[in-house]
Design an enzyme around this catalytic site. Structure first.
Site, PDB file in Angstrom:
ATOM      1  CD  GLN A  99      -2.384  -1.291   2.761  1.00 56.38           C
ATOM      2  OE1 GLN A  99      -3.402  -0.695   3.074  1.00 56.38           O
ATOM      3  NE2 GLN A  99      -1.738  -2.063   3.610  1.00 56.38           N
ATOM      4  CG  ASN A 100       4.100   1.234   2.362  1.00 54.94           C
ATOM      5  OD1 ASN A 100       3.000   1.426   2.880  1.00 54.94           O
ATOM      6  ND2 ASN A 100       5.054   0.566   2.957  1.00 54.94           N
ATOM      7  CG  HIS A 117      -2.752   2.714  -1.909  1.00 54.93           C
ATOM      8  ND1 HIS A 117      -2.728   2.648  -0.537  1.00 54.93           N
ATOM      9  CD2 HIS A 117      -3.869   2.041  -2.290  1.00 54.93           C
ATOM     10  CE1 HIS A 117      -3.787   1.967  -0.104  1.00 54.93           C
ATOM     11  NE2 HIS A 117      -4.491   1.583  -1.150  1.00 54.93           N
ATOM     12  CB  CYS A 125      -0.458  14.227 -18.216  1.00 54.92           C
ATOM     13  SG  CYS A 125      -1.374  15.547 -19.032  1.00 54.92           S
ATOM     14  CB  CYS A 148      -0.293  16.956 -23.977  1.00 51.54           C
ATOM     15  SG  CYS A 148      -1.148  16.927 -22.378  1.00 51.54           S
ATOM     16  CB  THR A 186      -1.099  -2.930   6.829  1.00 51.38           C
ATOM     17  OG1 THR A 186      -2.337  -2.269   6.510  1.00 51.38           O
ATOM     18  CG2 THR A 186      -1.312  -4.428   6.848  1.00 51.38           C
ATOM     19  CB  SER A 187      -3.914   0.109  10.674  1.00 49.00           C
ATOM     20  OG  SER A 187      -4.229   0.780   9.474  1.00 49.00           O
ATOM     21  CG  ASN A 211       1.012  -3.952  13.389  1.00 47.87           C
ATOM     22  OD1 ASN A 211       1.345  -3.074  14.189  1.00 47.87           O
ATOM     23  ND2 ASN A 211       0.284  -3.686  12.326  1.00 47.87           N
ATOM     24  CD  GLU A 213      -0.844  -0.307  17.673  1.00 50.80           C
ATOM     25  OE1 GLU A 213      -0.407   0.188  18.728  1.00 50.80           O
ATOM     26  OE2 GLU A 213      -1.578   0.317  16.882  1.00 50.80           O
TER      27      GLU A 213
HETATM   28  P1  OAD Z   1      -1.330   2.856   8.958  1.00 50.36           P
HETATM   29  O1  OAD Z   1      -0.606   4.102   9.329  1.00 50.36           O
HETATM   30  O2  OAD Z   1      -2.814   2.844   9.021  1.00 50.36           O
HETATM   31  O3  OAD Z   1      -0.827   1.662   9.851  1.00 50.36           O
HETATM   32  C1  OAD Z   1       0.543   1.421  10.084  1.00 50.36           C
HETATM   33  C2  OAD Z   1       0.661   0.153  10.905  1.00 50.36           C
HETATM   34  O4  OAD Z   1       2.029  -0.137  11.055  1.00 50.36           O
HETATM   35  C3  OAD Z   1       0.061   0.260  12.306  1.00 50.36           C
HETATM   36  O5  OAD Z   1      -0.780  -0.864  12.528  1.00 50.36           O
HETATM   37  C4  OAD Z   1       1.285   0.232  13.234  1.00 50.36           C
HETATM   38  O6  OAD Z   1       1.015  -0.440  14.456  1.00 50.36           O
HETATM   39  C5  OAD Z   1       2.264  -0.557  12.386  1.00 50.36           C
HETATM   40  N1  OAD Z   1       3.696  -0.302  12.654  1.00 50.36           N
HETATM   41  C6  OAD Z   1       4.302   0.865  12.960  1.00 50.36           C
HETATM   42  N2  OAD Z   1       5.632   0.700  13.078  1.00 50.36           N
HETATM   43  C7  OAD Z   1       5.888  -0.613  12.814  1.00 50.36           C
HETATM   44  C8  OAD Z   1       7.069  -1.407  12.738  1.00 50.36           C
HETATM   45  N3  OAD Z   1       8.280  -0.901  12.967  1.00 50.36           N
HETATM   46  N4  OAD Z   1       6.936  -2.732  12.436  1.00 50.36           N
HETATM   47  C9  OAD Z   1       5.715  -3.280  12.201  1.00 50.36           C
HETATM   48  N5  OAD Z   1       4.562  -2.573  12.253  1.00 50.36           N
HETATM   49  C10 OAD Z   1       4.640  -1.266  12.541  1.00 50.36           C
HETATM   50  O7  OAD Z   1      -0.791   2.477   7.484  1.00 50.36           O
HETATM   51  P2  OAD Z   1      -1.456   1.556   6.372  1.00 50.36           P
HETATM   52  O8  OAD Z   1      -2.102   0.370   6.975  1.00 50.36           O
HETATM   53  O9  OAD Z   1      -0.405   1.339   5.361  1.00 50.36           O
HETATM   54  O10 OAD Z   1      -3.769   5.047   1.525  1.00 50.36           O
HETATM   55  O11 OAD Z   1      -2.554   2.535   5.781  1.00 50.36           O
HETATM   56  C11 OAD Z   1      -3.291   2.123   4.688  1.00 50.36           C
HETATM   57  C12 OAD Z   1      -3.607   3.278   3.775  1.00 50.36           C
HETATM   58  O12 OAD Z   1      -4.225   4.331   4.522  1.00 50.36           O
HETATM   59  C13 OAD Z   1      -2.406   3.967   3.167  1.00 50.36           C
HETATM   60  O13 OAD Z   1      -1.843   3.282   2.071  1.00 50.36           O
HETATM   61  C14 OAD Z   1      -3.004   5.280   2.734  1.00 50.36           C
HETATM   62  C15 OAD Z   1      -3.939   5.603   3.881  1.00 50.36           C
HETATM   63  O14 OAD Z   1      -5.178   6.094   3.468  1.00 50.36           O
HETATM   64  C16 OAD Z   1      -3.731   5.953   0.541  1.00 50.36           C
HETATM   65  O15 OAD Z   1      -3.067   6.968   0.606  1.00 50.36           O
HETATM   66  C17 OAD Z   1      -4.573   5.614  -0.643  1.00 50.36           C
END
Ligand code: OAD
Length: 248
Positions: A99-100, A117, A125, A148, A186-187, A211, A213
């Protein structure tokens, strides 16, 4: 550190799919979205990361993206990224779904990557759809333009926009076909990405979460490893495949 069941399951896996979120890059110094250090405490991306906001004030949106581009261009992949790149060579089939938008998996050496993403270092463009990969920082007040004449925007998915359907389809195919699925940093609250671990689970894959947590899906999965991905993944690689990334 790891149970025998976990080690044996990973060792026997032939097809691995991995989903990563912002947490995998946290140890590189890229802020996550949610949580204590989350970007959303400092900015309100709902107001900046959408097409209407861009059309209203493209300079402001570019300013915010330039700040993030600069930050990302100055950080390095961490041991978690490196371990996932090494893992790719250990199995027959491997898909890294992320997702990064930071491009750190590619810089770490992964080859089969699905960026759900988009990528922050790429622009697109708004008129003709032409894409351009560039690290150039656009000066404040000077909007980047396509050949363009159209305005370039960051090639990332904004609020209210669809994910690229070909990439999303490939991600679901990987989740359905794998025998082992990792959900890392990922959360697991943003769909459709958050459905991937559950899809893998429903298709019979063994699903492991890493994760710092517990998340909303932890209770449904086979294993939930609490720890930093930059520490847990290198240890897994060492214990399972005998690869010590510190010696590289
Ligand atoms: P979040 O910021 O929602 O979640 C990050 C997760 O990483 C949390 O559950 C933390 O506990 C965990 N975390 C933090 N540090 C860590 C580490 N060192 N090792 C392991 N886990 C760790 O990020 P995403 O789940 O990626 O979308 O968010 C999903 C999407 O929300 C993003 O791609 C973005 C946003 O809307 C778009 O921009 C389209």
């Amino acid at each position: 550190m790891f149970s025998n069941r976990l080690i044996e399951t990973i060792k026997s896996a032939r097809k691995i799919a991995v989903l990563t979120g912002a947490g995998i890059s946290a140890e590189s110094g890229v802020p996550t979205f949610r949580g204590e250090e989350g970007l959303w405490k400092k900015f309100r991306p709902e107001e900046l990361a959408n097409f209407e906001a861009f059309m209203r004030n493209p300079e402001l949106v570019w300013e915010w993206y330039n700040y993030r581009r600069k930050l990302i261009s100055e950080v390095q992949p961490n041991p978690g990224h490196v371990a996932l790149a090494e893992m790719e060579a250990c199995v027959d089939s491997y898909w890294l779904i992320t997702q990064n938008v930071d491009g750190l998996h590619r810089r770490a050496g992964n080859r089969h990557i699905l960026e759900l993403h988009g990528n922050i270092m790429r622009s697109r463009c708004i008129t003709c759809g032409q894409k351009e990969e560039t690290l150039d920082m656009f000066e404040k007040g000077e909007l980047p333009r396509c050949t363009c004449g159209g305005i370039m925007r960051p090639d990332v998915v904004w609020f209210g926009e669809m994910l690229p359907s070909d990439i999303l389809n490939q991600a679901f195919q990987a989740a359905e076909a794998c025998d082992l699925f990792f959900s890392i940093g990922t959360s697991a609250v943003v769909h459709p990405a958050a459905s991937l671990p559950i899809t893998a689970l429903n298709q019979g894959a063994f699903v492991i979460e890493i994760n710092i947590e517990p998340t909303v899906i932890s209770g449904k999965l086979h294993e939930s490893i609490i720890g930093k991905s930059g520490e847990v993944l290198p240890q897994l690689l060492k214990d399972i495949w005998g690869i010590d990334i510190e010696c590289r």
